[in-house]
Design a protein around this motif. Structure first.
Motif, PDB file in Angstrom:
ATOM      1  N   ALA A  88       0.857  -1.174   0.000  1.00  0.00           N
ATOM      2  CA  ALA A  88       0.000   0.000   0.000  1.00  0.00           C
ATOM      3  C   ALA A  88       0.900   1.233   0.000  1.00  0.00           C
ATOM      4  CB  ALA A  88      -0.906   0.008   1.225  1.00  0.00           C
ATOM      5  N   MET A  89       0.448   2.280  -0.637  1.00  0.00           N
ATOM      6  CA  MET A  89       1.252   3.491  -0.743  1.00  0.00           C
ATOM      7  C   MET A  89       0.484   4.670  -0.164  1.00  0.00           C
ATOM      8  SD  MET A  89       4.038   2.388  -2.092  1.00  0.00           S
ATOM      9  CE  MET A  89       4.849   3.959  -2.435  1.00  0.00           C
ATOM     10  N   GLY A  90       1.195   5.478   0.588  1.00  0.00           N
ATOM     11  CA  GLY A  90       0.563   6.618   1.227  1.00  0.00           C
ATOM     12  C   GLY A  90       1.318   7.911   1.004  1.00  0.00           C
ATOM     13  N   TRP A  91       0.587   8.992   1.131  1.00  0.00           N
ATOM     14  CA  TRP A  91       1.164  10.325   1.171  1.00  0.00           C
ATOM     15  C   TRP A  91       0.898  10.914   2.552  1.00  0.00           C
ATOM     16  CZ3 TRP A  91       4.318  12.584  -2.312  1.00  0.00           C
ATOM     17  CH2 TRP A  91       4.346  12.076  -3.608  1.00  0.00           C
ATOM     18  N   PHE A  92       1.948  11.427   3.149  1.00  0.00           N
ATOM     19  CA  PHE A  92       1.874  12.116   4.425  1.00  0.00           C
ATOM     20  C   PHE A  92       2.407  13.528   4.245  1.00  0.00           C
ATOM     21  CE2 PHE A  92       1.728   7.732   5.446  1.00  0.00           C
ATOM     22  CZ  PHE A  92       1.113   7.595   6.685  1.00  0.00           C
ATOM     23  N   ARG A  93       2.107  14.384   5.189  1.00  0.00           N
ATOM     24  CA  ARG A  93       2.650  15.731   5.136  1.00  0.00           C
ATOM     25  C   ARG A  93       2.962  16.230   6.537  1.00  0.00           C
ATOM     26  NH1 ARG A  93      -2.737  19.166   3.235  1.00  0.00           N
ATOM     27  NH2 ARG A  93      -3.866  19.071   5.231  1.00  0.00           N
ATOM     28  N   GLN A  94       3.892  17.164   6.594  1.00  0.00           N
ATOM     29  CA  GLN A  94       4.270  17.752   7.867  1.00  0.00           C
ATOM     30  C   GLN A  94       4.525  19.240   7.679  1.00  0.00           C
ATOM     31  OE1 GLN A  94       7.613  15.919   9.860  1.00  0.00           O
ATOM     32  NE2 GLN A  94       6.842  16.617  11.852  1.00  0.00           N
ATOM     33  N   ALA A  95       3.721  20.041   8.345  1.00  0.00           N
ATOM     34  CA  ALA A  95       3.883  21.484   8.326  1.00  0.00           C
ATOM     35  C   ALA A  95       4.810  21.901   9.461  1.00  0.00           C
ATOM     36  CB  ALA A  95       2.525  22.167   8.468  1.00  0.00           C
ATOM     37  N   PRO A  96       5.435  23.070   9.357  1.00  0.00           N
ATOM     38  CA  PRO A  96       6.332  23.532  10.421  1.00  0.00           C
ATOM     39  C   PRO A  96       5.632  23.560  11.774  1.00  0.00           C
ATOM     40  CG  PRO A  96       6.588  24.899   8.476  1.00  0.00           C
ATOM     41  CD  PRO A  96       5.407  24.010   8.225  1.00  0.00           C
ATOM     42  N   SER A 155      -2.609  -1.943  -2.624  1.00  0.00           N
ATOM     43  CA  SER A 155      -2.022  -2.680  -3.733  1.00  0.00           C
ATOM     44  C   SER A 155      -2.978  -3.702  -4.313  1.00  0.00           C
ATOM     45  CB  SER A 155      -0.745  -3.389  -3.278  1.00  0.00           C
ATOM     46  OG  SER A 155      -1.033  -4.405  -2.331  1.00  0.00           O
ATOM     47  N   ILE A 156      -3.980  -4.111  -3.546  1.00  0.00           N
ATOM     48  CA  ILE A 156      -4.863  -5.194  -3.931  1.00  0.00           C
ATOM     49  C   ILE A 156      -5.860  -4.776  -5.001  1.00  0.00           C
ATOM     50  CG2 ILE A 156      -6.495  -6.928  -3.120  1.00  0.00           C
ATOM     51  CD1 ILE A 156      -3.614  -7.187  -2.079  1.00  0.00           C
ATOM     52  N   ASP A 157      -6.623  -3.773  -4.723  1.00  0.00           N
ATOM     53  CA  ASP A 157      -7.649  -3.321  -5.663  1.00  0.00           C
ATOM     54  C   ASP A 157      -7.599  -1.823  -5.903  1.00  0.00           C
ATOM     55  OD1 ASP A 157     -10.538  -3.341  -3.374  1.00  0.00           O
ATOM     56  OD2 ASP A 157      -8.556  -2.424  -3.237  1.00  0.00           O
ATOM     57  N   GLU A 158      -6.537  -1.186  -5.451  1.00  0.00           N
ATOM     58  CA  GLU A 158      -6.330   0.247  -5.619  1.00  0.00           C
ATOM     59  C   GLU A 158      -7.467   1.060  -5.015  1.00  0.00           C
ATOM     60  OE1 GLU A 158      -3.570  -0.132  -9.642  1.00  0.00           O
ATOM     61  OE2 GLU A 158      -5.211   1.327  -9.578  1.00  0.00           O
ATOM     62  N   SER A 159      -7.978   0.568  -3.891  1.00  0.00           N
ATOM     63  CA  SER A 159      -8.916   1.370  -3.122  1.00  0.00           C
ATOM     64  C   SER A 159      -8.185   2.570  -2.549  1.00  0.00           C
ATOM     65  CB  SER A 159      -9.524   0.547  -1.985  1.00  0.00           C
ATOM     66  OG  SER A 159     -10.273  -0.538  -2.489  1.00  0.00           O
ATOM     67  N   THR A 160      -8.853   3.692  -2.489  1.00  0.00           N
ATOM     68  CA  THR A 160      -8.219   4.926  -2.031  1.00  0.00           C
ATOM     69  C   THR A 160      -8.909   5.475  -0.799  1.00  0.00           C
ATOM     70  OG1 THR A 160      -9.559   6.303  -3.507  1.00  0.00           O
ATOM     71  CG2 THR A 160      -7.450   5.492  -4.348  1.00  0.00           C
ATOM     72  N   TYR A 161      -8.127   6.172   0.002  1.00  0.00           N
ATOM     73  CA  TYR A 161      -8.610   6.795   1.219  1.00  0.00           C
ATOM     74  C   TYR A 161      -7.957   8.164   1.341  1.00  0.00           C
ATOM     75  CZ  TYR A 161      -9.793   1.944   2.095  1.00  0.00           C
ATOM     76  OH  TYR A 161     -10.286   0.670   1.975  1.00  0.00           O
ATOM     77  N   HIS A 162      -8.725   9.128   1.771  1.00  0.00           N
ATOM     78  CA  HIS A 162      -8.224  10.489   1.906  1.00  0.00           C
ATOM     79  C   HIS A 162      -8.670  11.078   3.234  1.00  0.00           C
ATOM     80  CE1 HIS A 162      -8.263   9.761  -2.459  1.00  0.00           C
ATOM     81  NE2 HIS A 162      -7.229  10.585  -2.505  1.00  0.00           N
ATOM     82  N   ALA A 163      -7.787  11.837   3.826  1.00  0.00           N
ATOM     83  CA  ALA A 163      -8.132  12.547   5.049  1.00  0.00           C
ATOM     84  C   ALA A 163      -9.263  13.530   4.776  1.00  0.00           C
ATOM     85  CB  ALA A 163      -6.914  13.278   5.600  1.00  0.00           C
ATOM     86  N   ASP A 164     -10.078  13.761   5.794  1.00  0.00           N
ATOM     87  CA  ASP A 164     -11.204  14.675   5.629  1.00  0.00           C
ATOM     88  C   ASP A 164     -10.763  16.057   5.156  1.00  0.00           C
ATOM     89  OD1 ASP A 164     -13.139  13.407   8.464  1.00  0.00           O
ATOM     90  OD2 ASP A 164     -12.991  12.724   6.386  1.00  0.00           O
ATOM     91  N   SER A 165      -9.591  16.483   5.581  1.00  0.00           N
ATOM     92  CA  SER A 165      -9.116  17.808   5.245  1.00  0.00           C
ATOM     93  C   SER A 165      -8.821  17.990   3.758  1.00  0.00           C
ATOM     94  CB  SER A 165      -7.865  18.143   6.056  1.00  0.00           C
ATOM     95  OG  SER A 165      -6.833  17.211   5.804  1.00  0.00           O
ATOM     96  N   VAL A 166      -8.616  16.882   3.043  1.00  0.00           N
ATOM     97  CA  VAL A 166      -8.282  16.973   1.625  1.00  0.00           C
ATOM     98  C   VAL A 166      -9.286  16.265   0.734  1.00  0.00           C
ATOM     99  CG1 VAL A 166      -5.845  17.087   2.226  1.00  0.00           C
ATOM    100  CG2 VAL A 166      -6.838  14.904   1.532  1.00  0.00           C
ATOM    101  N   LYS A 167     -10.260  15.595   1.320  1.00  0.00           N
ATOM    102  CA  LYS A 167     -11.235  14.832   0.548  1.00  0.00           C
ATOM    103  C   LYS A 167     -11.964  15.740  -0.432  1.00  0.00           C
ATOM    104  CE  LYS A 167     -12.929  11.581   2.874  1.00  0.00           C
ATOM    105  NZ  LYS A 167     -13.669  10.789   3.885  1.00  0.00           N
ATOM    106  N   GLY A 168     -12.050  15.283  -1.663  1.00  0.00           N
ATOM    107  CA  GLY A 168     -12.679  16.058  -2.711  1.00  0.00           C
ATOM    108  C   GLY A 168     -11.739  16.991  -3.435  1.00  0.00           C
ATOM    109  N   ARG A 169     -10.541  17.182  -2.885  1.00  0.00           N
ATOM    110  CA  ARG A 169      -9.551  18.049  -3.508  1.00  0.00           C
ATOM    111  C   ARG A 169      -8.321  17.289  -3.976  1.00  0.00           C
ATOM    112  NH1 ARG A 169      -7.037  21.732  -0.611  1.00  0.00           N
ATOM    113  NH2 ARG A 169      -7.274  20.640   1.393  1.00  0.00           N
TER     114      ARG A 169
END
Length: 127
Positions: free
Chosen positions: A33-41, A53-67
């Motif tokens: 599985a592959m993820g993106w994380f971020r860190q602000a100052p 990796s199995i079926d390419e299901s995706t998940y997004h944090a609420d703060s970025v969902k839809g964007r």
């Protein structure tokens, strides 16, 4: 040699778009599985998006969902993060990470479960 290399960061105005790329080498991307994380100052690292990796299901944090939209191309050993409608609060260093847990089904936002990390790419959203 396991390596994840992010690219595509930069300076963008609010409302703009960027596409981040993560190129993997030294391991079989198909099993992770592959993820993106971020860190602000001054902030903790937070999970942004994840894709299995199995079926390419995706998940997004609420703060970025839809964007934001995560995608992957196992043949090219690439992972992407399309970021639209960017906001100043999206400003951070963005990291690509790989998670082999659960046979590639482990799409989580728990950073300690991830096996490999890139060095990050800076995204700055400012007018």
């Amino acid at each position: 040699q396991v390596q994840l290399v992010e690219s595509g960061g930069g300076l963008v105005q609010p409302g703009g778009s960027l596409r981040l790329s993560c190129e993997a080498s030294g391991f079989t991307l198909d099993y992770y599985a592959m993820g993106w994380f971020r860190q602000a100052p001054g902030k903790e690292r937070e999970g942004v998006s994840c894709i299995t990796s199995i079926d390419e299901s995706t998940y997004h944090a609420d703060s970025v969902k839809g964007r934001f939209t995560i995608s992957r191309d196992n043949a090219k050993k690439m992972v992407y993060l399309q970021m639209n409608s960017l906001k100043p609060e999206d400003t951070a260093v963005y990291y690509c990470a790989a998670n082999k847990g659960y046979g590639g089904w482990g799409c989580t936002f728990r950073s300690y479960e991830y096996d490999y990390w890139g060095q990050g790419t800076q995204v700055t959203v400012s007018s």
